[in-house]
Design a protein around this motif. Structure first.
Motif, PDB file in Angstrom:
ATOM      1  N   SER A  89     124.901  34.626  42.824  1.00  0.00           N
ATOM      2  CA  SER A  89     124.767  35.296  44.045  1.00  0.00           C
ATOM      3  C   SER A  89     123.557  35.833  44.193  1.00  0.00           C
ATOM      4  O   SER A  89     123.158  35.708  44.755  1.00  0.00           O
ATOM      5  CB  SER A  89     126.008  36.314  43.526  1.00  0.00           C
ATOM      6  OG  SER A  89     125.903  36.818  44.822  1.00  0.00           O
ATOM      7  N   ARG A  90     122.969  36.150  42.956  1.00  0.00           N
ATOM      8  CA  ARG A  90     121.985  36.894  42.939  1.00  0.00           C
ATOM      9  C   ARG A  90     120.745  35.752  43.547  1.00  0.00           C
ATOM     10  O   ARG A  90     119.683  36.274  44.404  1.00  0.00           O
ATOM     11  CB  ARG A  90     121.542  37.553  41.755  1.00  0.00           C
ATOM     12  CG  ARG A  90     120.371  38.506  41.829  1.00  0.00           C
ATOM     13  CD  ARG A  90     119.276  38.981  40.362  1.00  0.00           C
ATOM     14  NE  ARG A  90     119.553  37.994  39.507  1.00  0.00           N
ATOM     15  CZ  ARG A  90     120.130  38.192  38.371  1.00  0.00           C
ATOM     16  NH1 ARG A  90     121.303  38.708  38.356  1.00  0.00           N
ATOM     17  NH2 ARG A  90     119.407  36.804  37.642  1.00  0.00           N
ATOM     18  N   ASP A  93     121.653  35.032  47.430  1.00  0.00           N
ATOM     19  CA  ASP A  93     120.780  36.718  48.219  1.00  0.00           C
ATOM     20  C   ASP A  93     119.582  36.561  48.438  1.00  0.00           C
ATOM     21  O   ASP A  93     118.366  37.008  49.272  1.00  0.00           O
ATOM     22  CB  ASP A  93     121.453  37.865  47.523  1.00  0.00           C
ATOM     23  CG  ASP A  93     122.745  38.040  47.614  1.00  0.00           C
ATOM     24  OD1 ASP A  93     123.483  37.045  48.470  1.00  0.00           O
ATOM     25  OD2 ASP A  93     123.234  39.241  46.980  1.00  0.00           O
ATOM     26  N   GLU A  94     118.523  36.160  47.161  1.00  0.00           N
ATOM     27  CA  GLU A  94     117.310  35.994  47.393  1.00  0.00           C
ATOM     28  C   GLU A  94     117.135  34.975  47.873  1.00  0.00           C
ATOM     29  O   GLU A  94     115.501  34.629  48.363  1.00  0.00           O
ATOM     30  CB  GLU A  94     116.724  36.080  46.308  1.00  0.00           C
ATOM     31  CG  GLU A  94     116.564  37.211  44.285  1.00  0.00           C
ATOM     32  CD  GLU A  94     116.430  36.589  43.270  1.00  0.00           C
ATOM     33  OE1 GLU A  94     116.850  35.416  42.832  1.00  0.00           O
ATOM     34  OE2 GLU A  94     116.586  37.730  42.551  1.00  0.00           O
ATOM     35  N   GLU A  96     118.065  33.517  50.886  1.00  0.00           N
ATOM     36  CA  GLU A  96     118.499  34.479  52.311  1.00  0.00           C
ATOM     37  C   GLU A  96     117.641  35.173  52.305  1.00  0.00           C
ATOM     38  O   GLU A  96     117.130  34.578  53.654  1.00  0.00           O
ATOM     39  CB  GLU A  96     120.163  34.035  52.513  1.00  0.00           C
ATOM     40  CG  GLU A  96     121.440  33.447  52.029  1.00  0.00           C
ATOM     41  CD  GLU A  96     123.000  33.959  51.979  1.00  0.00           C
ATOM     42  OE1 GLU A  96     122.612  35.264  51.579  1.00  0.00           O
ATOM     43  OE2 GLU A  96     123.314  33.173  51.982  1.00  0.00           O
TER      44      GLU A  96
END
Length: 132
Positions: A89-90, A93-94, A96
């Protein structure tokens, strides 16, 4: 062939160790009819009844240990899943955030180029049209 060398090739998929009613030195390894219906039975003959008893206990113990090992490994995978999910998930997110940054950069450069072109046309408009 000894029981030990023959049994090592069978694996832990065999769920039942049965002893022959007429001859206590004969063992049969069978698969579970539900989970492993395609497994054939293996028959082994020990040197004496005590030998067969020892092998029966060892086979059941090995199977139990193998199942415990699988359960522990499965638990470790399940326990580490939230951490892996968080890490993924991290990373998403990074990625994106980086994509949005690049999109803004492209927008600003495109806008700056269009603005510069408009200024150039204003200053050199007539000259530009004549040369085309």
């Amino acid at each position: 062939m000894t029981i030990s060398s023959a049994v090592k090739g069978c694996g832990w998929h065999y769920t039942t160790v049965e002893r022959n009613a007429q001859d206590a030195t004969i063992m049969e390894l069978t698969g579970d009819a539900i989970t492993n219906p395609d497994l054939r039975s293996f028959f082994f003959q020990g040197e004496n009844e005590s030998d067969c008893e020892t092998w029966t206990k060892a086979l059941l113990s090995d199977r139990h240990q193998a199942l415990r090992d699988v359960r522990v490994a499965y638990k470790q995978v399940c326990d580490s899943f939230p951490l892996q999910l968080s890490h993924c998930s991290r990373l998403i997110d990074e990625a994106e955030a980086e994509t949005k940054l690049k999109e803004k950069e492209i927008y600003y450069r495109t806008t700056a180029g269009a603005t510069a072109f408009q200024r150039y046309r204003c200053v050199f408009g007539g000259e530009w049209e004549r040369r085309r």
